[in-house]
Scaffold this motif. Structure first.
Motif, PDB file in Angstrom:
ATOM      1  N   ALA A 175       0.809  -1.226   0.000  1.00  0.00           N
ATOM      2  CA  ALA A 175       0.000   0.000   0.000  1.00  0.00           C
ATOM      3  C   ALA A 175       0.838   1.269   0.000  1.00  0.00           C
ATOM      4  N   GLY A 176       2.003   1.234   0.656  1.00  0.00           N
ATOM      5  CA  GLY A 176       2.815   2.435   0.715  1.00  0.00           C
ATOM      6  C   GLY A 176       3.521   2.774  -0.576  1.00  0.00           C
ATOM      7  N   VAL A 177       3.579   1.826  -1.520  1.00  0.00           N
ATOM      8  CA  VAL A 177       4.304   2.027  -2.772  1.00  0.00           C
ATOM      9  C   VAL A 177       3.351   2.228  -3.940  1.00  0.00           C
ATOM     10  N   TRP A 178       2.246   1.476  -3.936  1.00  0.00           N
ATOM     11  CA  TRP A 178       1.262   1.605  -5.010  1.00  0.00           C
ATOM     12  C   TRP A 178       0.030   2.314  -4.438  1.00  0.00           C
ATOM     13  N   PRO A 179      -0.096   3.621  -4.663  1.00  0.00           N
ATOM     14  CA  PRO A 179      -1.146   4.420  -4.011  1.00  0.00           C
ATOM     15  C   PRO A 179      -2.561   4.041  -4.410  1.00  0.00           C
ATOM     16  N   GLN A 180      -2.723   3.266  -5.491  1.00  0.00           N
ATOM     17  CA  GLN A 180      -4.082   2.892  -5.877  1.00  0.00           C
ATOM     18  C   GLN A 180      -4.702   1.900  -4.893  1.00  0.00           C
ATOM     19  N   PHE A 181      -3.860   1.276  -4.072  1.00  0.00           N
ATOM     20  CA  PHE A 181      -4.375   0.292  -3.117  1.00  0.00           C
ATOM     21  C   PHE A 181      -4.609   0.951  -1.760  1.00  0.00           C
ATOM     22  N   VAL A 182      -5.551   1.866  -1.734  1.00  0.00           N
ATOM     23  CA  VAL A 182      -5.914   2.561  -0.496  1.00  0.00           C
ATOM     24  C   VAL A 182      -6.764   1.621   0.354  1.00  0.00           C
ATOM     25  N   PRO A 183      -6.422   1.437   1.638  1.00  0.00           N
ATOM     26  CA  PRO A 183      -7.227   0.556   2.489  1.00  0.00           C
ATOM     27  C   PRO A 183      -8.711   0.879   2.416  1.00  0.00           C
ATOM     28  N   GLY A 184      -9.507  -0.157   2.140  1.00  0.00           N
ATOM     29  CA  GLY A 184     -10.948   0.007   2.029  1.00  0.00           C
ATOM     30  C   GLY A 184     -11.445   0.211   0.618  1.00  0.00           C
ATOM     31  N   SER A 185     -10.543   0.522  -0.330  1.00  0.00           N
ATOM     32  CA  SER A 185     -10.965   0.736  -1.714  1.00  0.00           C
ATOM     33  C   SER A 185     -11.265  -0.594  -2.398  1.00  0.00           C
ATOM     34  N   LYS A 186     -11.959  -0.527  -3.523  1.00  0.00           N
ATOM     35  CA  LYS A 186     -12.290  -1.735  -4.271  1.00  0.00           C
ATOM     36  C   LYS A 186     -11.039  -2.446  -4.739  1.00  0.00           C
ATOM     37  N   ALA A 187     -10.051  -1.675  -5.226  1.00  0.00           N
ATOM     38  CA  ALA A 187      -8.798  -2.267  -5.698  1.00  0.00           C
ATOM     39  C   ALA A 187      -8.081  -2.984  -4.557  1.00  0.00           C
ATOM     40  N   TYR A 212     -23.874 -10.600   2.564  1.00  0.00           N
ATOM     41  CA  TYR A 212     -23.415  -9.912   3.761  1.00  0.00           C
ATOM     42  C   TYR A 212     -22.337  -8.911   3.374  1.00  0.00           C
ATOM     43  N   GLN A 213     -22.496  -7.692   3.814  1.00  0.00           N
ATOM     44  CA  GLN A 213     -21.513  -6.661   3.532  1.00  0.00           C
ATOM     45  C   GLN A 213     -20.618  -6.471   4.749  1.00  0.00           C
ATOM     46  N   SER A 214     -19.325  -6.473   4.494  1.00  0.00           N
ATOM     47  CA  SER A 214     -18.375  -6.258   5.576  1.00  0.00           C
ATOM     48  C   SER A 214     -18.555  -4.855   6.151  1.00  0.00           C
ATOM     49  N   GLN A 215     -18.461  -4.752   7.455  1.00  0.00           N
ATOM     50  CA  GLN A 215     -18.451  -3.426   8.045  1.00  0.00           C
ATOM     51  C   GLN A 215     -17.187  -2.703   7.607  1.00  0.00           C
ATOM     52  N   VAL A 216     -17.280  -1.416   7.431  1.00  0.00           N
ATOM     53  CA  VAL A 216     -16.124  -0.638   6.991  1.00  0.00           C
ATOM     54  C   VAL A 216     -15.251  -0.377   8.214  1.00  0.00           C
ATOM     55  N   LEU A 217     -14.250  -1.195   8.389  1.00  0.00           N
ATOM     56  CA  LEU A 217     -13.343  -1.080   9.524  1.00  0.00           C
ATOM     57  C   LEU A 217     -11.925  -0.976   8.988  1.00  0.00           C
ATOM     58  N   ASP A 218     -11.194   0.026   9.408  1.00  0.00           N
ATOM     59  CA  ASP A 218      -9.833   0.224   8.949  1.00  0.00           C
ATOM     60  C   ASP A 218      -8.908  -0.640   9.792  1.00  0.00           C
TER      61      ASP A 218
END
Length: 329
Positions: free
Chosen positions: A102-114, A316-322
């Protein structure tokens, strides 16, 4: 002071890649021992007085199934029990992404679809690609206190067919600072830390009086509890809780409330396996898993069940938890 009981199921040390015990759960229930005794007597009258109730001993036996399910439903609906369940391999892959991707490829933001898609891509890869599985094992060993030699398989990633994994390996191998960035609290104990933290926050937000959390004593859990309280007591965590005053140990055989928590923790894992389409050990236990699914779907409290990840094949949808908030350095 009020005592809230907690128990876990599925914890087997630091192995987050165990193919046999893939789920881990933690359950809390706000119930006095005397009330828990009555709850057990009403729903499990087949047991003799004094028998310790353990989910692993009872579930999947037809004469106990309906009583176990009814006991859990009442615990959720009347005594506001809550359970947290996670898939350990998915948690391992997410921690790996947070540390190495995640720290190198910014498209992988925690919680995003990617980000979510990548988690499941790596989970599937870990099941079919032996070198990547060995990489995850080495990553876990390093996270659990090993040295950089534990990541020796990174040197072999050039032979991978998955170009993205090659890129991860190259980035770690070529950057000596990358290893220092790996968060050594991304462990099974760290996961329990996070699960317990969320459940205590939930209780604390609804409580109107001070409370302690009582767990089943053991040397291993005693060490964990001591570390947890040290973290909670750090200055930066001041004010995290209003009513929570600490953890205390007790013998499960002497506390009916802990036994109820044990049943809840075991039951929610069978629910997770059933919803995820996994085969249980035999037909009787498969039937029990379906009953657990029907019961938990019927419970109307949103905070009765917390889970980190979507279940395959379920609505079932996952709760949005970081997850980055789960592990306290």
């Amino acid at each position: 002071m009020k005592i809230v009981a907690v128990d876990e199921s599925g914890y087997n040390g630091g192995n987050l890649l165990d193919s046999e015990r893939t789920w881990m759960s933690l359950s809390v229930v706000d119930i006095r021992d005397s009330v828990a005794e009555d709850l057990i007597k009403r729903h499990l009258p087949q047991l003799t007085s004094g028998d310790e109730v353990k989910h692993t001993r009872l579930y999947g036996c037809a004469k106990y199934d309906d009583g176990l399910v009814a006991l859990q439903r009442e615990a959720y609906e009347v005594y506001e029990a809550s359970s947290y369940v996670i898939n350990k391999r998915v948690a391992c892959c997410e921690a790996f992404i947070l540390d190495c991707v995640a720290g190198v490829w910014p498209q992988f933001v925690p919680g995003s679809k990617a980000y979510c898609n990548l988690i499941f891509r790596l989970v599937e890869l870990s099941k079919t690609n032996a070198p990547f599985f060995e990489l995850l094992k080495s990553y876990l060993a390093f996270s659990n206190g090993g040295n950089s030699g534990e990541l020796r398989f990174l040197a072999d990633l050039g032979r991978q067919t998955d170009k993205f994994v090659q890129a991860i390996g190259a980035r770690l191998w070529q950057n000596p600072y990358a290893l220092a960035m790996i968060d050594k609290t991304h462990t099974a104990e760290g996961l329990i830390d996070g699960m317990l933290l969320e459940l205590i926050r939930l209780i604390d937000s609804k409580s109107k009086e001070e409370f302690m959390v009582c767990y089943d004593e053991s040397d291993e859990i005693d060490d964990f509890a001591r570390t947890f309280m040290e973290q909670v007591g750090k200055p930066r965590n001041k004010g995290m809780f209003r009513w929570f005053k600490g953890l205390q140990s007790g013998k499960s055989c002497e506390h009916r409330s802990i036994q109820v928590a044990d049943v809840l923790a075991g039951g929610v894992i069978r629910f997770a396996k059933t919803v995820n389409g996994e085969e249980l050990e035999n037909e009787c236990r498969t039937v029990y898993g379906r009953k657990m699914k029907d019961m938990l779907v019927a419970v109307k409290r949103k905070d009765a069940l917390l889970f980190k990840f979507d279940f395959d094949g379920g609505d079932y949808q996952s709760q949005v938890l970081d997850i980055t908030n789960f592990w306290m350095a």
